[in-house]
Design an enzyme around this catalytic site. Structure first.
Site, mmCIF file in Angstrom:
data_model
loop_
_atom_site.group_PDB
_atom_site.id
_atom_site.type_symbol
_atom_site.label_atom_id
_atom_site.label_comp_id
_atom_site.label_asym_id
_atom_site.label_seq_id
_atom_site.Cartn_x
_atom_site.Cartn_y
_atom_site.Cartn_z
ATOM 1 N N ARG A 53 0.818 -1.215 0.000
ATOM 2 C CA ARG A 53 0.000 0.000 0.000
ATOM 3 C C ARG A 53 0.852 1.265 0.000
ATOM 4 O O ARG A 53 0.513 2.251 0.633
ATOM 5 C CB ARG A 53 -0.944 0.040 1.212
ATOM 6 C CG ARG A 53 -2.024 -1.009 1.204
ATOM 7 C CD ARG A 53 -3.135 -0.606 0.244
ATOM 8 N NE ARG A 53 -4.072 -1.709 0.059
ATOM 9 C CZ ARG A 53 -5.255 -1.764 0.652
ATOM 10 N NH1 ARG A 53 -5.630 -0.813 1.449
ATOM 11 N NH2 ARG A 53 -6.043 -2.780 0.416
ATOM 12 N N ARG A 112 -3.811 6.354 0.715
ATOM 13 C CA ARG A 112 -4.410 7.505 1.389
ATOM 14 C C ARG A 112 -3.479 8.335 2.256
ATOM 15 O O ARG A 112 -3.813 9.442 2.641
ATOM 16 C CB ARG A 112 -5.607 7.038 2.228
ATOM 17 C CG ARG A 112 -6.843 6.829 1.380
ATOM 18 C CD ARG A 112 -7.970 6.287 2.211
ATOM 19 N NE ARG A 112 -7.567 5.016 2.819
ATOM 20 C CZ ARG A 112 -8.249 4.399 3.775
ATOM 21 N NH1 ARG A 112 -9.332 4.941 4.260
ATOM 22 N NH2 ARG A 112 -7.820 3.249 4.259
ATOM 23 N N ARG A 122 -8.368 11.249 -5.444
ATOM 24 C CA ARG A 122 -9.569 10.523 -5.014
ATOM 25 C C ARG A 122 -10.774 11.441 -4.825
ATOM 26 O O ARG A 122 -11.905 10.977 -4.815
ATOM 27 C CB ARG A 122 -9.281 9.743 -3.733
ATOM 28 C CG ARG A 122 -8.499 8.463 -3.961
ATOM 29 C CD ARG A 122 -9.387 7.333 -4.487
ATOM 30 N NE ARG A 122 -10.247 6.827 -3.425
ATOM 31 C CZ ARG A 122 -11.539 7.059 -3.333
ATOM 32 N NH1 ARG A 122 -12.146 7.786 -4.239
ATOM 33 N NH2 ARG A 122 -12.245 6.548 -2.346
ATOM 34 N N ASP A 166 -6.853 -3.018 -7.425
ATOM 35 C CA ASP A 166 -7.404 -3.622 -6.210
ATOM 36 C C ASP A 166 -7.718 -5.078 -6.515
ATOM 37 O O ASP A 166 -7.974 -5.435 -7.668
ATOM 38 C CB ASP A 166 -8.674 -2.892 -5.751
ATOM 39 C CG ASP A 166 -9.069 -3.340 -4.348
ATOM 40 O OD1 ASP A 166 -8.527 -2.800 -3.373
ATOM 41 O OD2 ASP A 166 -9.901 -4.272 -4.220
ATOM 42 N N TYR A 185 -14.731 -12.137 0.253
ATOM 43 C CA TYR A 185 -15.575 -10.985 -0.104
ATOM 44 C C TYR A 185 -16.826 -11.424 -0.859
ATOM 45 O O TYR A 185 -17.914 -10.889 -0.651
ATOM 46 C CB TYR A 185 -14.778 -9.977 -0.949
ATOM 47 C CG TYR A 185 -13.731 -9.254 -0.129
ATOM 48 C CD1 TYR A 185 -14.093 -8.272 0.786
ATOM 49 C CD2 TYR A 185 -12.389 -9.576 -0.245
ATOM 50 C CE1 TYR A 185 -13.145 -7.622 1.552
ATOM 51 C CE2 TYR A 185 -11.419 -8.937 0.524
ATOM 52 C CZ TYR A 185 -11.810 -7.964 1.423
ATOM 53 O OH TYR A 185 -10.876 -7.336 2.189
#
Ligand code: 1CP
Length: 363
Positions: free
Chosen positions: A40, A44, A53, A89, A164
């Site tokens: 990562r 963010r 974003r 992703d 998921y």
């Protein structure tokens, strides 16, 4: 001399990075210093990413090669890391297989109509990367043209993707996933086989487009004990690494909370096993033996600690990695959004300096 196991096929077709420290460490060859990258490393904690974003959704960035490339390159320039990871992703190929999936701010991937039965599993179409995810392959090509370090392509592993799809979103207990595994073994096998085939095709296509390595993220597989891992997961992961082995690029297999699964994960066939911070790195190397490299394993939360604490912990990871070749410095999981970008740069420099000195001082 280190022996190159890269296939001439790959070398002839795609531009080669000038900094190959990361690739040499993955192959357990000698390196003048320890290579570093951060899971990562695009995300963010970066102001530039946050600004982007505000204008685009995360899946929109993943599906626009120019944007995905821009985000992929950002940390390489800012941090001085020795590898880039494609910005994407794990749910991108899932969405391309006919499943409605979105990523919700602050939560993660959500699937409104989860797969709970055999007939649900039938909704998962086979993945043909050139047809279904051309934008990913284009982002790989564009990134590789700009990079002087290797690009890591990646995919989620079947169990983590299945979690998921079956839960419908993030989970702490993976109750429904495990329930399906035990209640309907045929549906579970069918699901894991379909996902395994997709992961193999997807990872292979990224390598053919120019990725120099592949990481398979089985982030949540630590929810299983060794027996269930051996019976319910390993048979579906092994063919992925077998299928990729001939491409001649290093293969990395990562999971969180997998201390008791390390030997089984090694047996799945990757060249490098990624470990989290719950096991000291020397202990992980002991368990894994000399036949694989290791990647890890600083606790990402330690990046929030005062510098003297952080420095001590980074040096500790390097000492525990030892003098045996085959260590890629990384975190035990992804960078936390609260992390200061300057800290990551400083850690990269520290790893480079301290590991170079450790080489010189080794008996
Ligand atoms: O909107 C946002 O920016 C949200 C945060 C985010 C980001 C930056 C998500 C949602 N995905 C990504 C990109 C991403 N995802 C990358 C590229 C960035 C890089 O590494 O530099 C990668 C490798 C992933 C892979 C990914 N997605 C994994 C495996 C790695 C891991 O961290 O364990 C997993 C489990 C996901 C699912 C996911 N996507 C996003 C979130 C918040 C989550 C986790 C949700 C959960 O807790 O289940």
């Amino acid at each position: 001399m280190s022996r190159s196991i890269r296939s001439p096929y790959h070398e002839a077709l795609v531009p080669q990075p000038s900094n190959d420290l990361f690739l040499r460490a993955c192959r357990r060859g000698p390196t003048e210093r320890t290579p570093v990258w951060f899971m990562r490393q695009a995300g963010r904690y970066q102001r530039e990413y946050q600004a982007l974003r505000k204008r685009f959704g995360i899946l929109e960035i993943c599906r626009t090669p120019e944007l995905a490339t821009q985000v992929t390159l950002l940390p390489v320039r800012q941090l001085g890391v020795d590898a880039a990871i494609l910005f994407s992703d794990i749910v991108v190929p899932i969405a391309a297989m006919g499943i409605d999936v979105r990523i919700e701010e602050g939560r993660g991937p959500l699937v409104d109509e989860p797969l709970r039965t055999s007939s649900d599993v039938g909704r998962l179409r086979p993945l043909e990367p050139e047809r279904d995810v051309p934008f990913v392959l284009e982002a790989v090509r564009m990134s590789v043209r700009e990079l002087n370090v290797p690009l890591i392509g990646f995919a989620g592993a079947p169990f983590t993707l299945a979690s998921y799809l079956v839960e419908g979103g993030p989970s702490r207990t993976f109750t429904r996933t495990k329930a399906l595994m035990f209640e309907d073994p045929a549906a579970w096998r069918n699901l894991m086989q379909r996902l395994g085939a997709a992961v193999l095709a997807y990872a292979r296509a990224q390598v053919e487009a120019g990725a120099s390595a592949v990481q398979v993220f089985d982030s949540w597989v630590g929810a299983l004990g060794p027996e269930d891992y051996r019976e319910q997961v390993l048979p579906f992961v092994r063919p992925i690494f077998e299928g990729l082995a001939g491409l001649g690029v290093p293969l990395i297999h990562f999971g969180v909370g997998t201390s008791e699964l390390l030997e089984l994960m090694r047996d799945a066939g990757a060249d490098v096993v990624g470990v989290d911070w719950r096991i000291p790195l020397d202990r992980a190397r002991e368990r894994l033996g000399p036949g694989v490299a290791v990647q890890g394993n600083l606790d990402p939360a330690v990046l929030l600690a005062p510098w003297d604490v952080l420095e001590r912990r980074v040096r500790d990871v390097l000492l525990r990695a030892g003098d045996r070749p085959g260590h890629v410095f990384n975190l035990g999981h992804g960078v936390l959004p609260e992390t200061a970008p300057g800290t990551l740069r400083r850690v990269t420099e520290l790893v480079h300096e301290a590991s170079a000195r450790q080489r010189v001082e080794a008996p």
